[in-house]
Design a protein around this motif. Structure first.
Motif, PDB file in Angstrom:
ATOM      1  N   GLY A   1       0.826  -1.214   0.000  1.00 41.50           N
ATOM      2  CA  GLY A   1       0.000   0.000   0.000  1.00 41.50           C
ATOM      3  C   GLY A   1       0.850   1.250   0.000  1.00 41.50           C
ATOM      4  O   GLY A   1       0.573   2.218  -0.707  1.00 41.50           O
ATOM      5  N   ARG A   2       1.938   1.201   0.849  1.00 42.04           N
ATOM      6  CA  ARG A   2       2.797   2.405   0.887  1.00 42.04           C
ATOM      7  C   ARG A   2       3.475   2.625  -0.457  1.00 42.04           C
ATOM      8  O   ARG A   2       3.596   3.754  -0.938  1.00 42.04           O
ATOM      9  CB  ARG A   2       3.827   2.244   2.007  1.00 42.04           C
ATOM     10  CG  ARG A   2       3.226   2.474   3.411  1.00 42.04           C
ATOM     11  CD  ARG A   2       4.337   2.709   4.415  1.00 42.04           C
ATOM     12  NE  ARG A   2       5.221   1.564   4.507  1.00 42.04           N
ATOM     13  CZ  ARG A   2       5.060   0.541   5.361  1.00 42.04           C
ATOM     14  NH1 ARG A   2       4.026   0.529   6.172  1.00 42.04           N
ATOM     15  NH2 ARG A   2       5.923  -0.472   5.365  1.00 42.04           N
ATOM     16  N   GLU A   3       3.943   1.508  -1.042  1.00 41.49           N
ATOM     17  CA  GLU A   3       4.596   1.658  -2.338  1.00 41.49           C
ATOM     18  C   GLU A   3       3.612   2.176  -3.401  1.00 41.49           C
ATOM     19  O   GLU A   3       3.951   3.038  -4.224  1.00 41.49           O
ATOM     20  CB  GLU A   3       5.164   0.299  -2.770  1.00 41.49           C
ATOM     21  CG  GLU A   3       6.341  -0.177  -1.928  1.00 41.49           C
ATOM     22  CD  GLU A   3       7.544   0.725  -2.078  1.00 41.49           C
ATOM     23  OE1 GLU A   3       7.670   1.382  -3.176  1.00 41.49           O
ATOM     24  OE2 GLU A   3       8.333   0.843  -1.139  1.00 41.49           O
ATOM     25  N   MET A   4       2.418   1.575  -3.357  1.00 37.42           N
ATOM     26  CA  MET A   4       1.430   2.031  -4.311  1.00 37.42           C
ATOM     27  C   MET A   4       1.060   3.497  -4.077  1.00 37.42           C
ATOM     28  O   MET A   4       0.889   4.271  -5.034  1.00 37.42           O
ATOM     29  CB  MET A   4       0.175   1.159  -4.229  1.00 37.42           C
ATOM     30  CG  MET A   4       0.383  -0.244  -4.783  1.00 37.42           C
ATOM     31  SD  MET A   4      -1.133  -1.197  -4.780  1.00 37.42           S
ATOM     32  CE  MET A   4      -2.102  -0.246  -5.922  1.00 37.42           C
ATOM     33  N   MET A   5       0.968   3.852  -2.783  1.00 38.90           N
ATOM     34  CA  MET A   5       0.673   5.243  -2.481  1.00 38.90           C
ATOM     35  C   MET A   5       1.782   6.169  -2.959  1.00 38.90           C
ATOM     36  O   MET A   5       1.537   7.238  -3.529  1.00 38.90           O
ATOM     37  CB  MET A   5       0.447   5.418  -0.978  1.00 38.90           C
ATOM     38  CG  MET A   5      -0.879   4.856  -0.500  1.00 38.90           C
ATOM     39  SD  MET A   5      -2.306   5.684  -1.246  1.00 38.90           S
ATOM     40  CE  MET A   5      -2.050   7.329  -0.625  1.00 38.90           C
ATOM     41  N   GLY A   6       3.039   5.725  -2.716  1.00 44.90           N
ATOM     42  CA  GLY A   6       4.166   6.544  -3.191  1.00 44.90           C
ATOM     43  C   GLY A   6       4.165   6.658  -4.710  1.00 44.90           C
ATOM     44  O   GLY A   6       4.390   7.743  -5.276  1.00 44.90           O
ATOM     45  N   LEU A   7       3.929   5.472  -5.323  1.00 52.47           N
ATOM     46  CA  LEU A   7       3.878   5.488  -6.794  1.00 52.47           C
ATOM     47  C   LEU A   7       2.715   6.346  -7.284  1.00 52.47           C
ATOM     48  O   LEU A   7       2.852   7.113  -8.252  1.00 52.47           O
ATOM     49  CB  LEU A   7       3.742   4.046  -7.287  1.00 52.47           C
ATOM     50  CG  LEU A   7       3.709   3.876  -8.818  1.00 52.47           C
ATOM     51  CD1 LEU A   7       5.014   4.384  -9.436  1.00 52.47           C
ATOM     52  CD2 LEU A   7       3.504   2.406  -9.163  1.00 52.47           C
ATOM     53  N   TRP A   8       1.609   6.203  -6.577  1.00 47.84           N
ATOM     54  CA  TRP A   8       0.436   7.004  -6.996  1.00 47.84           C
ATOM     55  C   TRP A   8       0.662   8.479  -6.785  1.00 47.84           C
ATOM     56  O   TRP A   8       0.290   9.312  -7.623  1.00 47.84           O
ATOM     57  CB  TRP A   8      -0.788   6.528  -6.218  1.00 47.84           C
ATOM     58  CG  TRP A   8      -2.045   7.228  -6.656  1.00 47.84           C
ATOM     59  CD1 TRP A   8      -2.691   8.216  -6.028  1.00 47.84           C
ATOM     60  CD2 TRP A   8      -2.750   6.987  -7.847  1.00 47.84           C
ATOM     61  NE1 TRP A   8      -3.772   8.622  -6.716  1.00 47.84           N
ATOM     62  CE2 TRP A   8      -3.840   7.855  -7.881  1.00 47.84           C
ATOM     63  CE3 TRP A   8      -2.590   6.081  -8.926  1.00 47.84           C
ATOM     64  CZ2 TRP A   8      -4.761   7.895  -8.905  1.00 47.84           C
ATOM     65  CZ3 TRP A   8      -3.513   6.127  -9.922  1.00 47.84           C
ATOM     66  CH2 TRP A   8      -4.581   7.029  -9.942  1.00 47.84           C
ATOM     67  N   GLN A   9       1.279   8.850  -5.666  1.00 49.66           N
ATOM     68  CA  GLN A   9       1.591  10.258  -5.430  1.00 49.66           C
ATOM     69  C   GLN A   9       2.562  10.805  -6.462  1.00 49.66           C
ATOM     70  O   GLN A   9       2.414  11.927  -6.953  1.00 49.66           O
ATOM     71  CB  GLN A   9       2.166  10.444  -4.019  1.00 49.66           C
ATOM     72  CG  GLN A   9       1.135  10.217  -2.923  1.00 49.66           C
ATOM     73  CD  GLN A   9       1.755  10.329  -1.521  1.00 49.66           C
ATOM     74  OE1 GLN A   9       2.981  10.553  -1.380  1.00 49.66           O
ATOM     75  NE2 GLN A   9       0.915  10.171  -0.510  1.00 49.66           N
ATOM     76  N   LEU A  10       3.598   9.928  -6.797  1.00 46.60           N
ATOM     77  CA  LEU A  10       4.554  10.362  -7.813  1.00 46.60           C
ATOM     78  C   LEU A  10       3.852  10.565  -9.154  1.00 46.60           C
ATOM     79  O   LEU A  10       4.081  11.559  -9.858  1.00 46.60           O
ATOM     80  CB  LEU A  10       5.665   9.319  -7.953  1.00 46.60           C
ATOM     81  CG  LEU A  10       6.769   9.657  -8.964  1.00 46.60           C
ATOM     82  CD1 LEU A  10       7.499  10.941  -8.565  1.00 46.60           C
ATOM     83  CD2 LEU A  10       7.765   8.492  -9.041  1.00 46.60           C
TER      84      LEU A  10
END
Length: 294
Positions: free
Chosen positions: A70-79
């Protein structure tokens, strides 16, 4: 604004473009939908971008994914969101600049059309003034034409009346010419008769004078031989001579009277040939000139 375009359709088109890894722009959304005005699509894209953060927060709250994922996806999504936001901001700036350019061009075109409209209005006013002037000129010309027709009819009537008067004058002139010719012939015959009468009187007077002269000679021849008879007949002869002188005087008086009658007759003929009025005098002089010309 074209009918049939809704916020849901714009949201679905923008999601599809974003899912394909592209930046949702006004042109791409309109191409995806196949309709829609730029202003409407721009407004709806702003609404879609305002809802995008809330949708991302909802996606980050999903309990199904593990925390690291989730954090990675969130980071990727934020990026991806930041990159998309930057791209969208740049594209938005480009779109705004294009819109400003179009708006400036439209304003310039509007000014040009306004100037053309003003020029057209000026031309229309000038044309209307020219039309009014032409209509006034046509009205004036129509009135002048009617006046000229009336004047022409009046002149035709005057010409016909003058022609009738001229024909009458010609007929009167011909009649006067005939009367003058008859009067001239009658005057010539009367003059010839008077001349014959005067000549006869003169001949008789000369004959009487000759006779008296012959008798005087005879009396002179007889005087020497018949002086006594002559003395006795002196008184009778004197009376006879006085009678003969009176007869001669009467003959001369008759001759003078006849000559006066001839002169008076000629004057009467001339006075009769003269005009009694100005119009008749003109006709008489015209007839005399025509006779002289003949």
């Amino acid at each position: 604004m074209p009918r049939g375009i809704t916020q849901d359709q714009v949201n679905a088109a923008a999601d599809a473009i974003l899912g394909a890894g592209e930046n949702p722009t006004v042109e791409k959304v309109r191409a995806e939908l196949g309709t829609g005005s730029p202003n409407t699509v721009t407004r709806m894209l702003d609404v879609w971008r305002g809802q995008l953060g809330e949708r991302l927060r909802q996606l980050s709250a999903l309990p199904d994914l593990p925390t690291p994922v989730g954090r990675e996806m969130m980071g990727l999504w934020q990026l991806a969101t930041e990159h998309a936001s930057q791209a969208i901001a740049g594209r938005f700036a480009e779109e705004r600049a294009a819109l400003e350019s179009v708006r400036s061009a439209l304003a310039t075109e509007r000014q040009e059309w306004t100037a053309r409209l003003e020029a057209a209005e000026t031309d229309r006013a000038r044309t209307q003034a020219a039309k009014d002037l032409a209509e006034h000129a046509c009205t004036t010309l129509d009135a002048q034409l009617q006046d000229s027709h009336a004047l022409r009819a009046d002149l035709a009537q005057q010409r016909n009346r003058l022609q009738v008067q001229c024909d009458q004058l010609i007929a009167e002139l011909q009649g006067l010419r005939g009367q003058l010719f008859e009067q001239q012939q009658a005057a010539a015959a009367e003059r010839a008769r008077q001349e014959v009468y005067v000549r006869n009187l003169e001949d008789r007077a000369h004959q009487e004078v000759d006779r008296l002269r012959q008798e005087s000679k005879q009396w002179q021849q007889r005087h020497e031989t018949a002086e006594r008879v002559h003395r006795e007949a002196e008184a009778g002869r004197v009376v006879e001579q006085d009678a003969l002188k009176e007869q001669l005087r009467r003959a001369e008086h008759e001759t003078a009277r006849l000559a006066g009658q001839v002169s008076a007759l000629e004057k009467a003929l001339q006075a009769r040939a003269k005009p009694t009025t100005s119009g008749a005098g003109k006709r008489k002089r015209t007839g005399q000139m025509a006779l002289k010309a003949r």
